[in-house]
Write a protein that holds these residues in place. Structure first.
Motif, PDB file in Angstrom:
ATOM      1  N   ASP A 194      14.300  28.902  16.768  1.00  0.00           N
ATOM      2  CA  ASP A 194      12.934  29.435  16.686  1.00  0.00           C
ATOM      3  C   ASP A 194      11.898  28.351  16.990  1.00  0.00           C
ATOM      4  O   ASP A 194      10.904  28.609  17.671  1.00  0.00           O
ATOM      5  N   MET A 195      12.144  27.134  16.483  1.00  0.00           N
ATOM      6  CA  MET A 195      11.238  26.019  16.736  1.00  0.00           C
ATOM      7  C   MET A 195      11.125  25.736  18.239  1.00  0.00           C
ATOM      8  O   MET A 195      10.051  25.443  18.752  1.00  0.00           O
ATOM      9  N   LEU A 196      12.240  25.850  18.942  1.00  0.00           N
ATOM     10  CA  LEU A 196      12.271  25.543  20.372  1.00  0.00           C
ATOM     11  C   LEU A 196      11.753  26.693  21.236  1.00  0.00           C
ATOM     12  O   LEU A 196      11.392  26.480  22.395  1.00  0.00           O
TER      13      LEU A 196
ATOM     14  N   VAL B  62      13.680  14.787  15.866  1.00  0.00           N
ATOM     15  CA  VAL B  62      12.922  14.285  17.021  1.00  0.00           C
ATOM     16  C   VAL B  62      11.688  15.151  17.265  1.00  0.00           C
ATOM     17  O   VAL B  62      10.620  14.643  17.582  1.00  0.00           O
ATOM     18  N   GLY B  63      11.838  16.471  17.131  1.00  0.00           N
ATOM     19  CA  GLY B  63      10.719  17.397  17.322  1.00  0.00           C
ATOM     20  C   GLY B  63      10.593  17.896  18.751  1.00  0.00           C
ATOM     21  O   GLY B  63      11.004  17.228  19.705  1.00  0.00           O
ATOM     22  N   LYS B  64      10.022  19.059  18.876  1.00  0.00           N
ATOM     23  CA  LYS B  64       9.889  19.722  20.183  1.00  0.00           C
ATOM     24  C   LYS B  64       9.066  18.893  21.168  1.00  0.00           C
ATOM     25  O   LYS B  64       9.372  18.853  22.358  1.00  0.00           O
ATOM     26  N   ASP B  65       8.038  18.219  20.676  1.00  0.00           N
ATOM     27  CA  ASP B  65       7.170  17.452  21.569  1.00  0.00           C
ATOM     28  C   ASP B  65       7.866  16.255  22.206  1.00  0.00           C
ATOM     29  O   ASP B  65       7.387  15.722  23.207  1.00  0.00           O
ATOM     30  N   ALA B  66       8.978  15.809  21.630  1.00  0.00           N
ATOM     31  CA  ALA B  66       9.712  14.665  22.170  1.00  0.00           C
ATOM     32  C   ALA B  66      10.919  15.095  23.003  1.00  0.00           C
ATOM     33  O   ALA B  66      11.753  14.272  23.353  1.00  0.00           O
ATOM     34  N   ILE B  67      10.995  16.381  23.317  1.00  0.00           N
ATOM     35  CA  ILE B  67      12.058  16.876  24.185  1.00  0.00           C
ATOM     36  C   ILE B  67      11.507  16.953  25.597  1.00  0.00           C
ATOM     37  O   ILE B  67      10.448  17.542  25.834  1.00  0.00           O
TER      38      ILE B  67
END
Length: 173
Positions: free
Chosen positions: A151-153, A118-123
């Motif tokens: 780490d990504m988050l 989903v990716g960080k931008d869609a959280i």
């Protein structure tokens, strides 16, 4: 100086009215054809009420096009639904009160693989300002079990705090 009235100061909205404002804002942002993975918690349950659906309190539910399409789902069900929706998915979570965990505590059904896909931008993180203030400056926490996803988050994320209101808050693994 003693003849001038002091400036008015706004009062904090009650936590209940603040939670209703968060719910209204999220309901306003819902897009047709978009899949929403709704995490557990009373804030998310309030969002469900605002959307006109019955959201489980402790489970992860899937919402799309005005209805809950699956209740209290497993990690496998979430992964399948996200894969089937071809990039039109958002994950909506709220921090655990007083602790600040947004992933890894109480919502393990939202797996690291799904978060990566989903990716960080869609959280979308939702919380009242009172809930954020209760953290006393401590960061929101992630513990997905996957160091790369943690780490990504990490860094900063937007938190929906009311109608047309967002805060930027630090996230740490």
């Amino acid at each position: 100086r003693h003849l001038i009235q002091g400036a008015k100061s706004g009062s904090e909205p009650s936590d209940e009215s603040a939670a209703m404002a968060v719910a209204r804002e999220m309901a306003r942002r819902v897009e047709p054809g978009h899949l929403y993975v709704l995490g557990p918690g009373t804030t998310l349950r309030g969002i469900g009420r605002e959307l006109g659906v019955e959201k489980t309190l402790l489970g992860v539910d899937l919402f799309k096009d005005g209805e809950i399409i699956a209740r209290d789902v497993t990690a496998t069900q979430v992964a399948k639904a996200v894969g089937d929706n071809e990039g039109h998915t958002s994950i909506v979570v709220t921090p655990i009160g007083g602790q600040g965990h947004i992933f890894g505590r109480g919502n393990q059904q939202i797996s690291p693989g799904v978060i990566r896909q989903v990716g960080k931008d869609a959280i979308v993180v939702v919380a009242t300002t009172t809930k954020l203030a209760a953290l006393r400056g401590r960061p929101l926490l992630v513990d997905t079990g996957d160091p790369e996803v943690d780490d990504m988050l990490s860094g900063y994320i937007r938190v929906v705090t009311g109608i047309n209101m967002e805060s930027v808050y630090r996230v740490s693994a």
